[in-house]
Design an enzyme around this catalytic site. Structure first.
Site, PDB file in Angstrom:
ATOM      1  N   GLU A   1       3.683  -9.440   7.244  1.00 48.89           N
ATOM      2  CA  GLU A   1       3.137  -8.674   6.118  1.00 48.89           C
ATOM      3  C   GLU A   1       3.545  -9.277   4.786  1.00 48.89           C
ATOM      4  O   GLU A   1       3.469  -8.624   3.738  1.00 48.89           O
ATOM      5  CB  GLU A   1       3.597  -7.213   6.195  1.00 48.89           C
ATOM      6  CG  GLU A   1       5.080  -6.991   5.991  1.00 48.89           C
ATOM      7  CD  GLU A   1       5.914  -7.102   7.267  1.00 48.89           C
ATOM      8  OE1 GLU A   1       7.005  -6.498   7.285  1.00 48.89           O
ATOM      9  OE2 GLU A   1       5.482  -7.779   8.228  1.00 48.89           O
TER      10      GLU A   1
ATOM     11  N   HIS B   1      -1.453  -0.925  15.960  1.00 50.27           N
ATOM     12  CA  HIS B   1      -1.625  -2.256  15.369  1.00 50.27           C
ATOM     13  C   HIS B   1      -3.029  -2.466  14.808  1.00 50.27           C
ATOM     14  O   HIS B   1      -3.215  -3.294  13.911  1.00 50.27           O
ATOM     15  CB  HIS B   1      -1.296  -3.334  16.397  1.00 50.27           C
ATOM     16  CG  HIS B   1       0.170  -3.444  16.672  1.00 50.27           C
ATOM     17  ND1 HIS B   1       1.037  -4.129  15.859  1.00 50.27           N
ATOM     18  CD2 HIS B   1       0.936  -2.922  17.674  1.00 50.27           C
ATOM     19  CE1 HIS B   1       2.266  -4.048  16.331  1.00 50.27           C
ATOM     20  NE2 HIS B   1       2.242  -3.320  17.441  1.00 50.27           N
TER      21      HIS B   1
ATOM     22  N   ASP C   1       5.415  -8.359  -0.339  1.00 44.20           N
ATOM     23  CA  ASP C   1       5.641  -7.822   0.999  1.00 44.20           C
ATOM     24  C   ASP C   1       5.142  -6.381   1.034  1.00 44.20           C
ATOM     25  O   ASP C   1       5.504  -5.568   0.166  1.00 44.20           O
ATOM     26  CB  ASP C   1       7.130  -7.878   1.338  1.00 44.20           C
ATOM     27  CG  ASP C   1       7.401  -7.567   2.799  1.00 44.20           C
ATOM     28  OD1 ASP C   1       7.489  -8.507   3.596  1.00 44.20           O
ATOM     29  OD2 ASP C   1       7.501  -6.368   3.139  1.00 44.20           O
TER      30      ASP C   1
ATOM     31  N   ASP D   1      -3.701  -4.022  11.241  1.00 45.35           N
ATOM     32  CA  ASP D   1      -4.607  -5.130  10.904  1.00 45.35           C
ATOM     33  C   ASP D   1      -5.518  -4.756   9.748  1.00 45.35           C
ATOM     34  O   ASP D   1      -5.789  -5.579   8.851  1.00 45.35           O
ATOM     35  CB  ASP D   1      -5.442  -5.513  12.125  1.00 45.35           C
ATOM     36  CG  ASP D   1      -4.619  -6.222  13.196  1.00 45.35           C
ATOM     37  OD1 ASP D   1      -3.483  -6.619  12.900  1.00 45.35           O
ATOM     38  OD2 ASP D   1      -5.126  -6.366  14.331  1.00 45.35           O
TER      39      ASP D   1
ATOM     40  N   ASN E   1       2.408   0.338  11.616  1.00 42.66           N
ATOM     41  CA  ASN E   1       2.097  -0.065  12.991  1.00 42.66           C
ATOM     42  C   ASN E   1       2.606   0.953  14.007  1.00 42.66           C
ATOM     43  O   ASN E   1       1.898   1.304  14.966  1.00 42.66           O
ATOM     44  CB  ASN E   1       2.717  -1.438  13.288  1.00 42.66           C
ATOM     45  CG  ASN E   1       1.853  -2.581  12.799  1.00 42.66           C
ATOM     46  OD1 ASN E   1       0.631  -2.476  12.745  1.00 42.66           O
ATOM     47  ND2 ASN E   1       2.486  -3.692  12.432  1.00 42.66           N
TER      48      ASN E   1
END
Length: 352
Positions: free
Chosen positions: A273, A243, A230, A247, A238
């Site tokens: 994630e 965002h 994770d 990405d 973010n």
């Protein structure tokens, strides 16, 4: 007929000639191998016209090329030796009883050479749009005439050649459609098993791979281990950068996994994630070494386009893949190990 236009140099293309050459290339016939269907039509032309030479000729920019040739012994000639370039400008069958007596052809090397050709008759190959691509033609070594019935049959053969060309074009289109359909199916199959953003296996395909590996292990295969990973503080990435940077961070993590894990390993984006990796033929001890390489690789990489540099880290849960244990229990144990790693300060690996 305008002899000046007919004898224009290859480089001096009119708009009509450019369109004609474009139409010729549209059929995709130039420089294709000999085919029996075209050869048979040329043989019919030779037989009907009682001529030693019969050709299916296509007039290109700098040459005339023969899709079929009977009696000539070559597949093409330079454009300046072509009688067909005049024939495609005529209406109906173009007949020259004696090439040597015609000023347009008297100096043609095919005519002036020893045992040169003297007679020519050609029916144009005309597309449905009225564009002449070439001819079905016959040649003889003696001056002669060609009767009207033979001229009509030559015209019939030219129409048959065009039907073959149209059929080839339709088959080529169909083949292209089949290829595109196959490619679309492959893309759909890839999308069905791949996470679009990272290019890794998606949850569905990875779950199926886990079941396959479990079955192998139950039959006595080598050991395997699983890692649940994770990205640390991903929500803050973010929230702070947007965002689009999130990405990029996910793509960077996926690229780092590709560098760290072996080709035989399977890495998936499990959701958000969170990532899962299956390491076949790998013990837990070996899995810890791989996890440490991942921590080091993430520390060395930076998310593109972020200043100051943004480095990622990950919390990792590691477990032996026990084939006797239900898969959902194994995944729960991994998840618990992952959250233990988070509670211990993140950027570390916990073995269940």
């Amino acid at each position: 007929m305008d002899d000046t236009a007919a004898c224009a140099l290859p480089g001096d293309l009119t708009g009509d000639e450019s369109a004609r050459l474009q139409a010729l290339r549209h059929y995709g016939i130039l420089d294709t191998p000999l085919e029996l269907a075209f050869d048979d039509l040329a043989r019919l032309a030779r037989h009907i016209c009682a001529a030693p030479i019969a050709l299916i000729s296509l007039v290109d920019r700098d040459r005339q090329w023969f899709k079929a040739e009977i009696g000539l012994g070559r597949r093409e000639t330079p454009i300046d030796q072509s009688v067909c370039r005049f024939a495609i400008q005529a209406q109906g069958v173009f007949v020259v009883p004696d090439l040597l007596q015609d000023a347009r052809f008297a100096s043609n090397p095919l005519v002036t050479r020893p045992q040169g050709v003297r007679f020519y008759a050609g029916a144009p190959l005309v597309t449905p749009d009225g564009i002449a691509l070439g001819t079905v033609c016959v040649l003889d070594y003696q001056p002669r005439e060609l009767g009207l019935p033979q001229q009509e049959m030559l015209d019939v053969l030219a129409r048959q050649v065009m039907r073959l060309l149209e059929l080839k074009l339709a088959n080529d289109r169909q083949g292209q459609m089949v290829r595109e359909l196959d490619e679309a199916r492959q893309r759909m199959a890839t999308l069905a098993h791949t996470d679009v953003l990272t290019g890794l296996a998606n949850r569905r395909s990875f779950t199926e791979r886990l079941r396959q590996q479990q079955a192998l292990l139950q039959r006595g295969g080598a050991v395997a281990c699983l890692l649940m990973m994770d990205i640390d503080w991903f929500k803050q990435v973010n929230d702070r950068y947007g965002h689009h940077v999130g990405d990029e961070a996910l793509r960077l993590f996926a690229a780092t996994c590709r560098d760290v894990f072996r080709a035989s390993d399977v890495v998936s984006r499990w959701g958000g994630e969170e990532f899962l990796a299956l390491l076949p033929a790998t013990s837990v001890a070996e899995g810890r070494v791989v996890a440490q390489r991942l921590h080091a690789a993430l520390a060395a990489a930076a998310v593109p386009g972020v200043v100051p540099p943004l480095h990622l880290s990950a919390s990792v849960g590691l477990a032996h893949f026990d084939p006797a244990r239900p898969l959902d229990l194994t995944l729960r144990a991994l998840d618990a190990a992952l959250y233990t790693a988070k509670n211990q300060g993140r950027n570390c690996t916990v073995t269940v």
